[in-house]
Structure formats: structure tokens, C-alpha cells
Design a protein around this motif. Sequence first.
Motif, mmCIF file in Angstrom:
data_model
loop_
_atom_site.group_PDB
_atom_site.id
_atom_site.type_symbol
_atom_site.label_atom_id
_atom_site.label_comp_id
_atom_site.label_asym_id
_atom_site.label_seq_id
_atom_site.Cartn_x
_atom_site.Cartn_y
_atom_site.Cartn_z
ATOM 1 N N ASP A 173 -51.182 10.891 -4.567
ATOM 2 C CA ASP A 173 -52.063 12.314 -5.147
ATOM 3 C C ASP A 173 -51.057 12.659 -6.210
ATOM 4 O OD1 ASP A 173 -54.367 11.627 -3.416
ATOM 5 O OD2 ASP A 173 -53.692 13.131 -1.906
ATOM 6 N N GLY A 174 -51.635 13.398 -7.292
ATOM 7 C CA GLY A 174 -51.005 14.001 -8.079
ATOM 8 C C GLY A 174 -49.922 14.937 -7.619
ATOM 9 N N ALA A 175 -50.508 15.753 -6.720
ATOM 10 C CA ALA A 175 -49.615 17.048 -6.330
ATOM 11 C C ALA A 175 -48.514 16.522 -5.556
ATOM 12 C CB ALA A 175 -50.669 17.773 -5.102
ATOM 13 N N TRP A 176 -48.449 15.116 -4.697
ATOM 14 C CA TRP A 176 -47.574 14.607 -4.267
ATOM 15 C C TRP A 176 -46.268 14.182 -5.267
ATOM 16 C CZ3 TRP A 176 -44.763 10.086 -4.468
ATOM 17 C CH2 TRP A 176 -43.712 9.667 -3.352
ATOM 18 N N VAL A 177 -46.835 13.470 -6.498
ATOM 19 C CA VAL A 177 -45.898 13.253 -7.552
ATOM 20 C C VAL A 177 -45.427 14.257 -8.187
ATOM 21 C CG1 VAL A 177 -46.114 12.250 -9.730
ATOM 22 C CG2 VAL A 177 -47.365 11.080 -8.232
ATOM 23 N N LEU A 178 -46.076 15.508 -8.413
ATOM 24 C CA LEU A 178 -45.508 16.752 -9.117
ATOM 25 C C LEU A 178 -44.440 17.057 -8.137
ATOM 26 C CD1 LEU A 178 -48.678 18.398 -10.651
ATOM 27 C CD2 LEU A 178 -47.026 16.714 -11.654
ATOM 28 N N LEU A 202 -53.331 11.180 -16.665
ATOM 29 C CA LEU A 202 -54.366 10.084 -16.941
ATOM 30 C C LEU A 202 -55.253 9.993 -15.734
ATOM 31 C CD1 LEU A 202 -55.513 7.710 -18.324
ATOM 32 C CD2 LEU A 202 -53.777 6.383 -17.229
ATOM 33 N N GLN A 203 -54.829 10.279 -14.544
ATOM 34 C CA GLN A 203 -55.504 10.324 -13.447
ATOM 35 C C GLN A 203 -56.464 11.484 -13.290
ATOM 36 O OE1 GLN A 203 -53.204 10.272 -9.654
ATOM 37 N NE2 GLN A 203 -54.912 11.174 -8.518
ATOM 38 N N ARG A 208 -60.548 6.298 1.876
ATOM 39 C CA ARG A 208 -60.484 6.093 0.312
ATOM 40 C C ARG A 208 -60.814 7.319 -0.449
ATOM 41 N NH1 ARG A 208 -62.307 0.903 -1.288
ATOM 42 N NH2 ARG A 208 -61.414 1.684 -3.366
ATOM 43 N N LYS A 209 -60.210 7.410 -1.664
ATOM 44 C CA LYS A 209 -60.184 8.689 -2.446
ATOM 45 C C LYS A 209 -61.330 8.319 -3.313
ATOM 46 C CE LYS A 209 -57.304 11.757 -5.529
ATOM 47 N NZ LYS A 209 -56.157 12.031 -6.048
ATOM 48 N N ARG A 210 -62.393 8.450 -2.864
ATOM 49 C CA ARG A 210 -63.583 7.907 -3.504
ATOM 50 C C ARG A 210 -64.850 8.720 -3.173
ATOM 51 N NH1 ARG A 210 -60.246 5.590 -5.988
ATOM 52 N NH2 ARG A 210 -60.094 3.276 -6.266
ATOM 53 N N TRP A 211 -64.630 9.859 -2.467
ATOM 54 C CA TRP A 211 -65.415 10.741 -2.002
ATOM 55 C C TRP A 211 -65.792 12.136 -2.929
ATOM 56 C CZ3 TRP A 211 -68.712 9.384 1.916
ATOM 57 C CH2 TRP A 211 -68.306 8.077 2.511
#
Length: 293
Positions: free
Chosen positions: A19-24, A185-186, A240-243
Amino acid sequence: MPGPASDSDPLAPEQEDHDGAWVLNQIADELEAEGLEVEQLRDLTEELAIIERPPGLFRRVTKRARALAVEQWSHFVGELRESREAMALVRARGERELSEEERAMVREQMLDLVRLFPAGLIAAVNTALPVPGTSVFTPWLLVKLGLMPSRWRESHLLDQLRKQQLMLARTGHASQAERIGEVLLQLETEAEQRELIQRETRLLTHWDENGNGVWDEAELEAYGREVDKIRGFVVQHAARKRWFFEHEGEVYGAARLSELDDLEQAAGSLLVCFDGRTGWVALEHVLEGDVGE
């Protein structure tokens, strides 16, 4: 309706990006270890962690997020009051219908504000724990009045992350700048997905097909089949990150169903679909009870 998910979906849960927050958070830790100031990046991490979640489905609202929302709300209202014409039209909306020209003018000024202030964070925190001074005038009220621009929730975050990316590139932190670019991008891809799903799934979800204001037996059966289809996706793809979720006309996600807290408590106010492959159905029907009860 779109067909069910294939067993050969290209991205299994373990293959999906962090997830983006984890990357940041990782980037902030690296920069902090170098002795650099990362408070703004920490704030953006809090903002990102919250705004994709449907209202009421937060693991917790941190003290940092709460304090940031309270501070930014006062600035947001202060700037709006400086835009006297827009403020006058917002107040007039309670007394008369605005023309489309007036609405467009307010939305344009709001777009400037939501780039400056995290309106999505303010709205989300206010849903979980009301922010002082937002009882009469809130971002949600502006949404309901049709006075918010599109993509208002992520506008501030995207703008600030682009600035962070540029700053890091200029100061020799190419790796971190590149990873922020991937988060951008995400975020932009998911915003496009939300808009597409909001348009297309509305076309799919015509349960009252004959428009008589009542769900006939055939329509109820069609809806029930869709609920059953989504229940099957829950069993197979909860991680899945699809919801995607709909609340008050706004679409949230993509999110992992398995990571959301208090689903049953919030279910009554949410619609859900999986990856744009289903129509919208009530989350409460997916989680509990039979359709028609």
C-alpha cells in the motif's frame, strides 16, 4: 453483467504492491535516519492511510490525523471566507437553486482550496469523530450540494506528493523520488478506477428494470444472484485490493476487505462491488441475512 473472476487473475494477493502509506512510511524512516525533516511526509502518510477507507471503516483515527484535521479545517474555512462570492453562493444554496454557471464557479474555487487543504482527510476524520466547527458546514455538505469538484478527496495529497517527489529528486534522493512516483501512479490509477466503476456499475445496477418503483420477483431474484456472486468473491478474494465501496454518492477503494474493521457496524450505509465486475449491492446483504428479509 461482467463475468466472475478468473482463477488465473494476474495479481494474487501476495504479488500485489505494498500500500502507498506503507511505502511513504518507509521513505520517511530512511530520510529521518539521515537527519532530514520528514514531518510533512508523515502527515501525507496519515492522509493517504485514511482517505481511501469508506467512512466508519478505520482501524483507528490517530491523534496525529485528528490534530491535522482540526488545524487544516480552520485554515480551509478561513480561506473559503476570503472567497466571498463562493461563500455567499454556498449560503444561498439553502434558500434557492444555484444556476449551473454559479455551481461551476464554486467548484472552480473549491478546486483551488482542496489542492491546498486535505478536504478528504477532514471529511473522513469528521465522520469518525466530529471536528469542532464542522456541524453546519462540512465537505460532505458541499458534496451533497453538488459544489465539490471531482477527485476532491485526493487532490491535496497528489499535489503535495508531486512537490515531495520534485524536492527529493533535486536533493539527490533519486531512489525515494522514484518510489514516490510509483505511489503517485498508483493513486492516479485508482482514482481513474473509481470514476470508471462509479459510471459503469451504475449502468449495471438497474435492479428496478421496469422503473415501476417496486422490485418485482424477477428483479429481486437478479439482485439476489448478484449478492451471491459477491459472497463468492468474498470467500476467494477478501485479501485482494480490488474492493470498492459507495457512501453518499462517493466511491472509495481499492481496498482489501480483510483489512477493514467494523464491517457489520458500517454495512447499513455502504454499497459494495468487486473490481468493477459486479453491480452495486448493499454490504449488509453480503455479510448477513437473506435478500428480501
